[in-house]
Design a protein around this motif. Structure first.
Motif, mmCIF file in Angstrom:
data_model
loop_
_atom_site.group_PDB
_atom_site.id
_atom_site.type_symbol
_atom_site.label_atom_id
_atom_site.label_comp_id
_atom_site.label_asym_id
_atom_site.label_seq_id
_atom_site.Cartn_x
_atom_site.Cartn_y
_atom_site.Cartn_z
ATOM 1 N N GLY A 194 0.812 -1.201 0.000
ATOM 2 C CA GLY A 194 0.000 0.000 0.000
ATOM 3 C C GLY A 194 0.851 1.258 0.000
ATOM 4 O O GLY A 194 2.078 1.214 -0.170
ATOM 5 N N THR A 195 0.197 2.404 0.186
ATOM 6 C CA THR A 195 0.897 3.690 0.222
ATOM 7 C C THR A 195 0.545 4.427 1.507
ATOM 8 O O THR A 195 -0.479 4.139 2.152
ATOM 9 C CB THR A 195 0.522 4.559 -0.985
ATOM 10 N N ASP A 196 1.369 5.395 1.869
ATOM 11 C CA ASP A 196 1.107 6.175 3.080
ATOM 12 C C ASP A 196 0.340 7.449 2.750
ATOM 13 O O ASP A 196 -0.153 7.622 1.630
ATOM 14 C CB ASP A 196 2.410 6.462 3.820
ATOM 15 N N GLN A 197 0.262 8.355 3.710
ATOM 16 C CA GLN A 197 -0.549 9.555 3.553
ATOM 17 C C GLN A 197 0.000 10.511 2.502
ATOM 18 O O GLN A 197 -0.715 11.399 2.031
ATOM 19 C CB GLN A 197 -0.674 10.279 4.907
ATOM 20 N N LEU A 198 1.250 10.331 2.107
ATOM 21 C CA LEU A 198 1.843 11.173 1.069
ATOM 22 C C LEU A 198 1.968 10.450 -0.262
ATOM 23 O O LEU A 198 2.587 10.967 -1.190
ATOM 24 C CB LEU A 198 3.230 11.668 1.523
ATOM 25 N N GLY A 199 1.430 9.256 -0.342
ATOM 26 C CA GLY A 199 1.480 8.497 -1.579
ATOM 27 C C GLY A 199 2.788 7.761 -1.795
ATOM 28 O O GLY A 199 3.052 7.288 -2.909
#
Length: 286
Positions: free
Chosen positions: A67-72
């Motif tokens: 997946g990705t985090d809050q900043l992509g």
């Protein structure tokens, strides 16, 4: 060491490792973690520092495995690349504390007297403090850089090696081979460095392997509290701290995968400590 002695040692290692499935798991995980630390920067599919708001907080998929985090940013790439930094901090701190602590402990154990009493009381005072709180205070005072995290972790690990080396030397300093070396004209420093310290290598290696797991946790804990490695550098503690606030909203992958990497690494080091004890300590062999 002769060829026969080397062959016998290898047979012991093979017997201990293969005779216990947990030992196979321990060394297998350790080798895998080392390979990840060495090769990850050249193998990850995405730049661990590249942000893309359009891909923010996407779940695990074929494009972004973790997946990705809050900043992509790609969590898989960040978890893999963070392995090198966390292991560098852990190994650097443990090697430094082992070398300095074992030398200090060996000297006070051999000569004893006022030096022994003074250093032993200082070690008692140091161990009276919660070690993680002491590491926090040191990093807060010195500044939250990677080098200061290494130094702080090394300092709070010193008492373990000082006490271990002191006790090992006190047991061995009156043995026959030490007296023979002294009668043969060897001075105190030669006896200490050529005969006593090499013979306590096994317990020191076992202690170091156990402390590696604690050093990884210590570095991650400092980063989690904002006192360790600075963002946006990929580091497991930072990633867990950044992902914790998204658990309630359902983005579990942000915190799960760096937490798993941290848990598996500490687990591997603890298992490896037991395996090394069986290999290096004759009393533990079966």
């Amino acid at each position: 060491m002769t060829a026969i002695a080397i062959r016998e040692r290898m047979q012991v290692v093979r017997h201990v490792v293969l005779g216990n499935p947990l030992n196979v798991v321990a060394f297998g995980l350790f080798l895998l973690i080392l390979l990840v630390a060495i090769l990850a920067p050249s193998l990850v599919p995405h730049d661990p520092l590249k942000t893309n708001p359009a891909h923010a907080l996407q779940g695990p998929s074929a494009a972004f495995w973790f997946g990705t985090d809050q900043l992509g940013r790609d969590i898989f790439a960040r978890v893999m690349v963070a392995t090198r930094l966390d292991l560098m901090i852990a190994f650097g701190a443990v090697i430094l504390s082992c070398l300095v602590g074992s030398l200090i402990g060996a000297m006070i154990g051999y000569w004893g007297g006022f030096l022994d009493g003074t250093v032993s009381r200082m070690v008692d005072v140091l161990m009276a403090f919660p070690l993680f709180v002491l590491a926090m205070a040191m990093v807060a005072a010195l500044g939250n850089t990677v080098a200061n995290v290494v130094y702080a972790t090394a300092v709070v690990n010193l008492p373990f090696y000082i006490r271990l080396a002191r006790n090992e030397i006190r047991v061995r300093r009156g043995l026959g081979y030490v007296e023979a070396a002294r009668v043969g004209g060897s001075g105190d420093w030669r006896i200490l460095t050529r005969f006593l310290i090499p013979n306590m290598a096994a317990p020191l290696v076992i202690q170091a392997s156990v402390n590696l797991g604690w050093a990884v946790l210590n570095a991650a804990g400092l980063s989690f509290l904002g006192l360790g490695v600075r963002a946006p550098t990929p580091e497991w503690g930072i990633m867990v701290a950044e992902g914790a606030r998204f658990i309630a909203s359902g983005q579990w992958w942000v915190v799960l995968f760096p937490g798993l990497a941290l848990m598996i690494t500490v687990f591997a080091f603890n298992l490896m400590g037991d395996a090394l004890r069986d290999i290096l300590d004759p009393r533990m062999r079966t």
